[in-house]
Design a protein around this motif. Structure first.
Motif, PDB file in Angstrom:
ATOM      1  N   PRO A 337       0.816  -1.059   0.026  1.00  0.00           N
ATOM      2  CA  PRO A 337       0.032   0.042   0.099  1.00  0.00           C
ATOM      3  C   PRO A 337       0.806   1.530  -0.013  1.00  0.00           C
ATOM      4  CG  PRO A 337      -0.143  -1.155   1.991  1.00  0.00           C
ATOM      5  CD  PRO A 337       0.528  -2.134   1.028  1.00  0.00           C
ATOM      6  N   ALA A 338       2.037   1.231   0.585  1.00  0.00           N
ATOM      7  CA  ALA A 338       2.723   2.353   0.602  1.00  0.00           C
ATOM      8  C   ALA A 338       3.311   2.891  -0.564  1.00  0.00           C
ATOM      9  CB  ALA A 338       3.992   2.164   1.400  1.00  0.00           C
ATOM     10  N   VAL A 339       3.570   1.638  -1.650  1.00  0.00           N
ATOM     11  CA  VAL A 339       4.207   1.953  -2.913  1.00  0.00           C
ATOM     12  C   VAL A 339       2.904   2.518  -3.867  1.00  0.00           C
ATOM     13  CG1 VAL A 339       4.884   0.988  -5.019  1.00  0.00           C
ATOM     14  CG2 VAL A 339       6.236   0.655  -2.886  1.00  0.00           C
ATOM     15  N   GLY A 340       1.633   1.944  -3.366  1.00  0.00           N
ATOM     16  CA  GLY A 340       0.381   2.486  -3.936  1.00  0.00           C
ATOM     17  C   GLY A 340       0.100   3.901  -3.818  1.00  0.00           C
ATOM     18  N   ARG A 341       0.989   4.669  -2.930  1.00  0.00           N
ATOM     19  CA  ARG A 341       0.555   5.979  -2.343  1.00  0.00           C
ATOM     20  C   ARG A 341       1.449   6.877  -3.517  1.00  0.00           C
ATOM     21  NH1 ARG A 341       0.414   8.652   3.009  1.00  0.00           N
ATOM     22  NH2 ARG A 341       2.699   8.397   2.508  1.00  0.00           N
ATOM     23  N   LEU A 342       2.444   6.216  -4.104  1.00  0.00           N
ATOM     24  CA  LEU A 342       3.576   6.767  -4.780  1.00  0.00           C
ATOM     25  C   LEU A 342       3.043   7.028  -6.374  1.00  0.00           C
ATOM     26  CD1 LEU A 342       7.098   5.195  -4.081  1.00  0.00           C
ATOM     27  CD2 LEU A 342       5.775   7.171  -3.092  1.00  0.00           C
ATOM     28  N   SER A 343       2.120   6.216  -6.692  1.00  0.00           N
ATOM     29  CA  SER A 343       1.329   5.877  -8.096  1.00  0.00           C
ATOM     30  C   SER A 343       0.099   5.469  -8.203  1.00  0.00           C
ATOM     31  CB  SER A 343       2.529   5.031  -8.664  1.00  0.00           C
ATOM     32  OG  SER A 343       1.877   4.521  -9.948  1.00  0.00           O
ATOM     33  N   PRO A 344      -0.651   6.021  -9.157  1.00  0.00           N
ATOM     34  CA  PRO A 344      -2.040   5.538  -8.983  1.00  0.00           C
ATOM     35  C   PRO A 344      -2.069   4.221  -9.139  1.00  0.00           C
ATOM     36  CG  PRO A 344      -1.607   7.193 -10.897  1.00  0.00           C
ATOM     37  CD  PRO A 344      -0.189   6.917 -10.129  1.00  0.00           C
ATOM     38  N   ASP A 394       0.417   4.483 -14.323  1.00  0.00           N
ATOM     39  CA  ASP A 394      -0.754   5.134 -14.381  1.00  0.00           C
ATOM     40  C   ASP A 394      -1.638   4.428 -15.387  1.00  0.00           C
ATOM     41  OD1 ASP A 394      -2.893   6.929 -14.652  1.00  0.00           O
ATOM     42  OD2 ASP A 394      -1.748   8.819 -14.232  1.00  0.00           O
ATOM     43  N   ALA A 395      -2.915   3.864 -15.026  1.00  0.00           N
ATOM     44  CA  ALA A 395      -3.649   3.128 -15.958  1.00  0.00           C
ATOM     45  C   ALA A 395      -4.387   4.265 -17.004  1.00  0.00           C
ATOM     46  CB  ALA A 395      -4.522   2.402 -15.373  1.00  0.00           C
ATOM     47  N   ASN A 396      -4.477   5.471 -16.496  1.00  0.00           N
ATOM     48  CA  ASN A 396      -5.108   6.612 -17.297  1.00  0.00           C
ATOM     49  C   ASN A 396      -4.178   7.100 -18.347  1.00  0.00           C
ATOM     50  OD1 ASN A 396      -7.463   6.276 -15.986  1.00  0.00           O
ATOM     51  ND2 ASN A 396      -6.763   7.522 -14.064  1.00  0.00           N
ATOM     52  N   VAL A 397      -2.889   6.858 -18.118  1.00  0.00           N
ATOM     53  CA  VAL A 397      -1.930   7.333 -19.193  1.00  0.00           C
ATOM     54  C   VAL A 397      -1.934   6.372 -20.281  1.00  0.00           C
ATOM     55  CG1 VAL A 397       0.380   7.786 -19.935  1.00  0.00           C
ATOM     56  CG2 VAL A 397      -0.506   8.636 -17.717  1.00  0.00           C
ATOM     57  N   PRO A 398      -2.617   6.639 -21.738  1.00  0.00           N
ATOM     58  CA  PRO A 398      -2.583   5.654 -22.418  1.00  0.00           C
ATOM     59  C   PRO A 398      -1.199   5.012 -22.726  1.00  0.00           C
ATOM     60  CG  PRO A 398      -3.624   7.553 -23.164  1.00  0.00           C
ATOM     61  CD  PRO A 398      -2.963   7.914 -22.061  1.00  0.00           C
ATOM     62  N   GLY A 399      -1.208   3.509 -22.878  1.00  0.00           N
ATOM     63  CA  GLY A 399      -0.094   2.971 -23.160  1.00  0.00           C
ATOM     64  C   GLY A 399       0.744   2.495 -21.830  1.00  0.00           C
ATOM     65  N   GLU A 400       0.538   2.997 -20.682  1.00  0.00           N
ATOM     66  CA  GLU A 400       1.221   2.665 -19.510  1.00  0.00           C
ATOM     67  C   GLU A 400       0.925   1.302 -19.059  1.00  0.00           C
ATOM     68  OE1 GLU A 400       2.187   5.118 -16.189  1.00  0.00           O
ATOM     69  OE2 GLU A 400       3.513   6.444 -17.534  1.00  0.00           O
ATOM     70  N   LEU A 401      -0.275   0.667 -19.246  1.00  0.00           N
ATOM     71  CA  LEU A 401      -0.689  -0.526 -18.493  1.00  0.00           C
ATOM     72  C   LEU A 401       0.122  -1.657 -19.363  1.00  0.00           C
ATOM     73  CD1 LEU A 401      -2.162  -2.679 -17.038  1.00  0.00           C
ATOM     74  CD2 LEU A 401      -4.071  -2.375 -18.439  1.00  0.00           C
ATOM     75  N   ASP A 402      -0.022  -1.315 -20.718  1.00  0.00           N
ATOM     76  CA  ASP A 402       0.741  -2.233 -21.587  1.00  0.00           C
ATOM     77  C   ASP A 402       2.361  -2.184 -21.364  1.00  0.00           C
ATOM     78  OD1 ASP A 402      -1.569  -2.992 -22.918  1.00  0.00           O
ATOM     79  OD2 ASP A 402      -1.447  -1.408 -24.318  1.00  0.00           O
ATOM     80  N   LYS A 403       2.894  -1.233 -21.116  1.00  0.00           N
ATOM     81  CA  LYS A 403       4.200  -1.021 -20.808  1.00  0.00           C
ATOM     82  C   LYS A 403       4.644  -1.841 -19.498  1.00  0.00           C
ATOM     83  CE  LYS A 403       5.452   3.388 -21.193  1.00  0.00           C
ATOM     84  NZ  LYS A 403       6.479   4.527 -21.012  1.00  0.00           N
ATOM     85  N   ALA A 404       3.592  -1.551 -18.586  1.00  0.00           N
ATOM     86  CA  ALA A 404       3.876  -2.062 -17.299  1.00  0.00           C
ATOM     87  C   ALA A 404       3.983  -3.663 -17.511  1.00  0.00           C
ATOM     88  CB  ALA A 404       2.900  -1.775 -16.227  1.00  0.00           C
ATOM     89  N   GLU A 405       2.890  -4.285 -18.186  1.00  0.00           N
ATOM     90  CA  GLU A 405       2.662  -5.786 -18.635  1.00  0.00           C
ATOM     91  C   GLU A 405       4.044  -6.065 -19.339  1.00  0.00           C
ATOM     92  OE1 GLU A 405      -1.988  -6.238 -18.379  1.00  0.00           O
ATOM     93  OE2 GLU A 405      -0.738  -6.929 -20.419  1.00  0.00           O
ATOM     94  N   ASP A 406       4.398  -5.455 -20.203  1.00  0.00           N
ATOM     95  CA  ASP A 406       5.787  -5.781 -21.075  1.00  0.00           C
ATOM     96  C   ASP A 406       6.885  -5.769 -20.035  1.00  0.00           C
ATOM     97  OD1 ASP A 406       4.278  -6.179 -23.313  1.00  0.00           O
ATOM     98  OD2 ASP A 406       5.117  -4.413 -24.173  1.00  0.00           O
TER      99      ASP A 406
END
Lengths: 494, 494
Positions: A337-344, A394-406
């Motif tokens: 949860p602490a890391v969750g506060r650094l980033s959406p 940030d899932a609201n930034v287009p493409g970031e979820l894909d980048k995170a998964e890669d």
């Protein structure tokens, strides 16, 4: 090797919901959108799918009824415990039944003389320890979610926890399972003994992610509560030194009850969140817990302290009391949860590596972090080489979820490349299917499918999870080539 | 559940010996009666069968060749390590190939940093520890036959030993296997990590008695050699008190490295043979070994001594030095040959029971001893409830072998009846097939056959061992009824 078809042939019968309603109590069948919504994902919330119907049976006979109906109608079934799994193992299927074991929540018997408990699968992990406390006993595996997660889910995923270095994974702490096969037949595996004759179906079932049968009863081992637990916290000015200290500690013959590492981003996040008094400028901290008899713990604390200082720790704190020990853990337990506060959003990985590769792998993760432009914080069960890198996005930034998964996929493939595995304790689920293609060759995956078919010939139990089809691996391989190169074309096998 | 045919359809091709000769080095194919004789039994010498042919491959490719030929010709194959197994797991088939792994005897690599060794299956158990000694490491499982038995056989039978109470069975001490399937395909299971993703085929393979695949390489765990090992010997004037002392010791939270019990006949036999100084009038002795760091062992010795005296021990001796500790073990280790001097033949059983049932089971064994008119000496791994009753008989007295076998069968069924299992560490082999019918119901046995078929669809790998056919169980059941009653018609399942 036997050939297994790549596709699940399905022709679901729409009448199954009516049939379930006829055969189960009214409150045990949910099918309106509002009723189904809470079941559309488990702890891996990035994947969501509403099931066709949810059933909440209350008896073994009702589970048998559900499975017999599904078997006859060729409808797939996904079993679900508390829904805290982190790899999507309980992700429903659009055309499938979601079978919740939530109402199987009774502790059936505690046998203090033999150190065992018989429990239903929906019992919460921590509830077993609470019930055993009166006898001075406890159940050892302690996943971070132990307040909420169910023992059935622990068995399905072969869960670990901070104490599994000394006390083992779920498979090392259970003795017997009662299961129901897809045809509705009840059977038992294991025994109240070190070993069970014939094929070791108990270990096969453990970690099989709901693909072989549905668990309806579990006999767990209970251990005597240690007389004393003592915490140490050591700071290091480099991750390499901390990694080397871990290797030396394990080689010394001392097996800590827990041995956790956090890197600087994780330390800072945790400290800002819970104020545990962590050294914020340290490159890494180790949290070490020693447990056992008072006299033994005293000796080991002295020995570990010397060893950590000798290995280059800039500071070693020994908890003065249990409150300070719990404070050491507070930051570690709050790390997610602490890391969750650094980033959406963040994405928690779960690879395992041989301990000697710790420093190398952390360097490569740092390079990948720069490559993808995504921050990462590292928290891990250092003693057994189980990494939990948290990728911030940030899932609201287009493409970031894909980048995170890669990025996550690259980390897992890196784990395999250095001789490790793609999952330590969270299971494969839907999350790591592609990485299974990296870890296993087609013969090995085919063999797993053949074993599944020996229990579930029509592929109705949690299809599409844990073991990828060869078709999927072929597509994944093609995708990698599409990126310009086959990233790990020839992994050294030995 | 899938249906499995009861009979093995066989039409062996007589040309297979010629074909093996063409494809393997001359010295690797044995077929004259004199050459075959040494392979006609393993350590269970009551069962003998000369194989059609023996092959001794030297390379992985040669093993693949043998299996491909057998697969194509539908000829059964029995793999064999050192032939020290006690349940007949390596008993040859008249129409089958006996595949000896004796020439796979190399230690391939020792990795002291990660505490692992890669070895071939024909390496002797003790040779691994000898090779690891230079690094201060050892391989923990230590079956009595460890000088002679091979690690491949240990994996096939999931062997234990006097130290498995603390250090686990073979399955807890191996990380990875390389195997060859009946179709000649090479595959790997496990990983150098606590857990391996997907189905746990490593545990499934361990103890599968050569029914699923042939092992050609094993990665084992090595542990740091403990700083000190200390022995205690406690005498009791009743077996019940000794059993209660074992339960209290385990419940105290101390896990001895070994905890063995011998009853009076075993004590007398051992003392007469090796003069270890055992108290010959004791009803039972416990031999307890504690290992670890010196300071910890000192504490535990004190604690265990107090506990044993408090539990009614008439005498507790603490070994003054390593020579005296080894002397305590000398009698225990010599128990089998010592009992062999009392009687022309003996039959060693291997059941496991929950610890709380120790006294009850020993009483029932005594009653059975009177019933059959055969003496029995009891030696066992008390800490994990693994019994080794030695039934004394004379094979030259007509009917005594049959009586000994019936007696042994009754003991194993008794183990199941009190919640235990029919084998602790010796495997099922051919010896305990009937008792498997008592332990498992037809659905459970059918499931095991289905898993075997997922690896070996034609039933060519060690057919007829470990898991009985339903046909055999039906015959065995009928035999019991023929005796006048169904002895354990309704075993309580919980």
């Amino acid at each position: 090797m036997p050939r297994i078809p790549d596709e699940r042939p399905l022709s679901p019968q729409p009448g199954i919901i009516d049939e379930l309603r006829r055969r189960l109590p009214t409150a045990s069948v949910l099918s309106t959108p509002a009723e189904l919504a809470p079941y559309e994902c488990d702890g891996l919330t990035a994947f969501r799918q509403r099931p066709m119907v949810v059933v909440l049976p209350e008896t073994v006979e009702q589970v048998q009824t559900v499975l017999r109906l599904c078997h006859a109608a060729r409808v797939p079934v996904v079993a679900r415990g508390a829904g805290t799994g982190l790899s999507g193992g309980a992700l429903p299927l659009e055309d499938g039944v979601l079978l919740s074991l939530a109402r199987f929540n009774r502790i059936l018997h505690i046998d203090p003389d033999n150190g065992t408990a018989r429990v239903q699968p929906g019992v919460r992990n921590l509830a077993i320890t609470e019930a055993a406390a009166a006898h001075g006993l406890y159940y050892a595996p302690d996943p971070s979610s132990q307040i909420a997660c169910s023992i059935g889910g622990n068995v399905a995923e072969n869960s670990g926890g901070v104490h599994c270095l000394k006390y083992g994974l779920t498979v090392h702490n259970i003795l017997r399972l009662t299961l129901i096969g897809i045809d509705g037949e009840l059977f038992e595996v294991g025994a109240e003994a070190l070993d069970s004759p014939g094929l070791d179906l108990l270990a096969l079932m453990t970690g099989s992610e709901g693909m072989l049968a549905v668990i309806v009863e579990i006999t767990v081992k209970l251990l005597p509560r240690p007389e004393r637990a003592q915490g140490l916290l050591a700071a290091f000015d480099s991750v390499e030194r901390a990694g080397a200290a871990v290797a030396r500690l394990i080689a010394s013959g001392i097996t800590p009850a827990g041995l956790e590492m956090m890197d600087n981003p994780a330390i800072r996040a945790a400290e800002a969140f819970v104020h545990a008094g962590y050294p914020e400028d340290a490159a890494a901290v180790l949290i070490c817990e020693l447990d056992g008899f008072n006299a033994e713990v005293s000796f080991e604390v002295m020995r570990v302290r010397e060893l950590l200082l000798d290995a280059g720790a800039t500071e070693v704190r020994t908890a003065r009391d249990d409150a300070e020990r719990l404070n050491f853990w507070k930051g570690r337990k709050a790390a997610f949860p602490a890391v969750g506060r650094l980033s959406p959003d963040y994405y928690c990985m779960d690879g395992t590596i041989p301990r000697r590769e710790l420093a190398t792998v952390l360097k490569r993760i740092e390079a990948l972090s720069e490559h993808y432009g995504l921050r990462v914080a590292n928290v891990f069960h250092a003693g057994d080489g189980n990494l939990h890198p948290l990728i911030l996005y940030d899932a609201n930034v287009p493409g970031e979820l894909d980048k995170a998964e890669d990025f996550g996929g690259d980390i897992l493939e890196l784990c395999v490349q250095v001789g490790g595995t793609v999952t330590g304790e969270h299971g494969v689920g839907v999350e790591k299917l592609n990485q299974m293609c990296v870890q296993f060759d087609s013969d090995e995956l085919t063999q797993m499918h053949a074993v599944k078919a020996a229990f579930d010939p029509h592929g109705l139990l949690n299809p599409g999870k844990a073991v990828p089809t060869l078709h999927r691996c072929a597509e994944f391989g093609a995708m990698h080539v599409h990126h310009g190169e086959l990233k790990f074309p020839e992994l050294p096998r030995f």
